[in-house]
Design an enzyme around this catalytic site. Structure first.
Site, PDB file in Angstrom:
ATOM      1  N   SER A 188       0.845  -1.183   0.000  1.00 15.07           N
ATOM      2  CA  SER A 188       0.000   0.000   0.000  1.00 15.07           C
ATOM      3  C   SER A 188       0.889   1.244   0.000  1.00 15.07           C
ATOM      4  O   SER A 188       2.087   1.146   0.231  1.00 15.07           O
ATOM      5  CB  SER A 188      -0.878  -0.022   1.251  1.00 15.07           C
ATOM      6  N   LYS A 189       0.334   2.382  -0.276  1.00 15.26           N
ATOM      7  CA  LYS A 189       1.090   3.634  -0.167  1.00 15.26           C
ATOM      8  C   LYS A 189       0.120   4.789  -0.085  1.00 15.26           C
ATOM      9  O   LYS A 189      -0.988   4.710  -0.623  1.00 15.26           O
ATOM     10  CB  LYS A 189       1.979   3.825  -1.406  1.00 15.26           C
ATOM     11  N   GLY A 190       0.539   5.843   0.582  1.00 11.23           N
ATOM     12  CA  GLY A 190      -0.320   7.012   0.678  1.00 11.23           C
ATOM     13  C   GLY A 190       0.455   8.261   0.349  1.00 11.23           C
ATOM     14  O   GLY A 190       1.687   8.269   0.349  1.00 11.23           O
TER      15      GLY A 190
END
Ligand code: GLU
Length: 476
Positions: free
Chosen positions: A106-108
């Site tokens: 995941s990444k934000g």
């Protein structure tokens, strides 16, 4: 930045993925399932600041949920966009699989210039962004666990953890909702240095194999190697500091956003870092030549190049001019797909990002486990370990005295041997073991298969096979 006509970051990651899966035996359906990004959530939220409402745009992208929680940092930069966040989320999936941290990817990101805001304003913005993600379970100890990335650090993670705890007052595992927290707020020793430390351990492991070193037309170990570092942020600073102070590498150039420093006799990393902290710029540093067009020094003659800042800094426009025979990607995606092709043709050895910078997520994993077990590593064993060592040393000394031997332990040995490992030593030991194990998995493919010519393809093959195995065992 990449030259016009080059694929985007996201496309670049997919092209690298495609190059590896072409050598694998996956069904096209499974291949596609692994390649695609599962979901990307975009949020636009307002915060009242300096008397008016400011709107911010943020993302949290989930690339693969073959294991949960999914894991990956949150980046604060003006350049954040959906393509970048999705590329970085995909890299997290492959990275976690390669170093065997039991997470999906995941990444934000938040489009913001963190330097444009005061700390109390950043806190308001971060808490509001966290609130938006928490209420959708995009921050959650069992489902999605962010961490620091470019533009964020311990401070932001502490705010996020506190925001989660306020919204989930009965969750006993609340602290495990985010990693990279300060040690006094549920963090772990050695997390800040972890990515840089991982780069050091990766290089040490590479230099343990003379055949691999020879592929880069180098010999020996890190001692005396001439190194160019791009980016003196958290990762570049720690990597450069550790390999120069502990392994004898010589940092001959440091490239920053506002220029570069060059000194063939070697730069003192700590002093340069302090200069930047004091003056806000690399300019004016007395002990080196200043080069205005910093990126030009990526092309400097050296033994090892460490791009440790942004994606896309080595592109089709400059790849042919890069002279380093060995590049270790401390940043995510610093070499575009096109540049990678050019460098491969030239025989440059590239230690790929998903391996080289995996130290951060590895220590994040230790922190998450620590939070879930509610106890610091080593707390139960340390004194028991010491007591057993004391028993052994006492017994040896008694035997020597009994036999009338003129026998003494070397100076310092006793203190060093008797000391049971604390949290920091355990974290470093776990990180070192992880970096060695992952390198060995990659090199087994690199050397074991005639159709695999480089470490990046090898890394993708190892990771994708592991992700595929998880999907298959789930019944997909
Ligand atoms: N942002 C770091 C990375 O790109 C760390 C991620 C994490 O610890 O979850 O790997």
């Amino acid at each position: 930045m990449a030259v016009a006509g080059e694929p985007s970051f996201r496309e670049s990651v997919d092209l690298m993925f495609n190059r590896a899966v072409a050598l694998m035996d996956l069904s096209p359906g499974l291949e596609q399932k692994i390649r695609v990004c599962n979901s990307t959530y975009t949020v636009r939220f307002g915060v009242r600041l300096r008397g008016k409402i400011e709107t911010f745009v943020g993302y949290r992208s989930v690339h693969s949920e073959h294991m949960e929680p999914v894991k990956g940092g949150i980046r604060y930069a003006m350049s954040v966009n959906q393509d970048e966040v999705e590329a970085l989320a995909a890299l997290m999936t492959y990275k976690c699989a390669l170093v065997e941290t039991p997470f999906g990817g995941s990444k934000g990101g938040l489009c913001i210039d963190p330097r444009a805001w005061e700390p109390h304003e950043l806190e308001q913005i971060t808490r509001r962004f966290a609130y938006e993600l928490i209420k959708r379970d995009l921050i959650n100890p069992a489902q999605n666990v962010p961490a620091p990335d470019m533009g964020t650090g311990e401070r932001e993670m502490a705010w996020i953890a506190d925001q989660y705890a306020r919204m989930n007052t009965t969750d006993i595992n609340a602290k495990a909702c985010v990693t990279g927290k300060p040690p006094h707020a549920g963090g772990i020793q050695g997390r800040v240095e972890a990515t840089g430390r991982g780069v050091q351990y990766a290089l040490r492991e590479f230099f343990r194999y003379p055949e691999d070193v020879a592929k880069a037309h180098l010999t020996g170990d890190l001692d005396g190697k001439r190194v160019v570092v791009q980016g003196l942020g958290n990762v570049g600073y720690h990597a450069a500091k550790f390999i120069s102070e502990e392994d004898g590498a010589k940092i001959i150039a440091i490239i920053e956003r506002d220029g570069a420093l060059h000194n063939e006799d070697g730069l003192h990393v700590e002093t340069v870092k302090q200069w930047i902290a004091k003056h806000g710029t690399i300019k004016g540093y007395p002990d080196a030549n200043f080069v205005d067009d910093g990126a030009k020094l990526l092309e400097l003659d050296c033994d090892i190049l460490i791009p440790a800042a942004m994606e896309g800094v080595i592109h089709m426009g400059n790849a042919a001019q890069i002279k380093a025979p060995l590049i270790i990607e401390a940043a995510n995606g610093p070499i575009t797909f096109g540049a990678d092709e050019i460098l491969r043709q030239k025989g440059t050895v590239i230690i790929p990002d998903m391996y080289a910078n995996a130290g951060g997520v590895t220590v994040s994993y230790f922190e998450w486990v620590k939070n879930l077990s509610h106890i610091r590593f080593g707390r139960m064993q340390r004194r028991a370990e010491e007591a057993r060592h004391i028993l052994l040393v006492d017994e040896l000394e008694r035997l020597a005295a009994d036999k009338g031997l003129d026998w003494t332990l070397s100076p310092g040995f006793k203190e060093q041997y008797l000391k049971g490992a604390g949290e920091l030593e355990l974290v470093r030991s776990g990180l070192d073991d992880t970096m060695r194990g992952a390198y060995q998995a990659m090199r087994a493919i690199w050397h074991g298969r005639d159709d695999v010519e480089d470490l990046r393809v090898a890394a993708y093959i190892v990771s994708i096979s592991r992700v595929a195995a998880t999907y298959v065992s789930k019944g997909l």
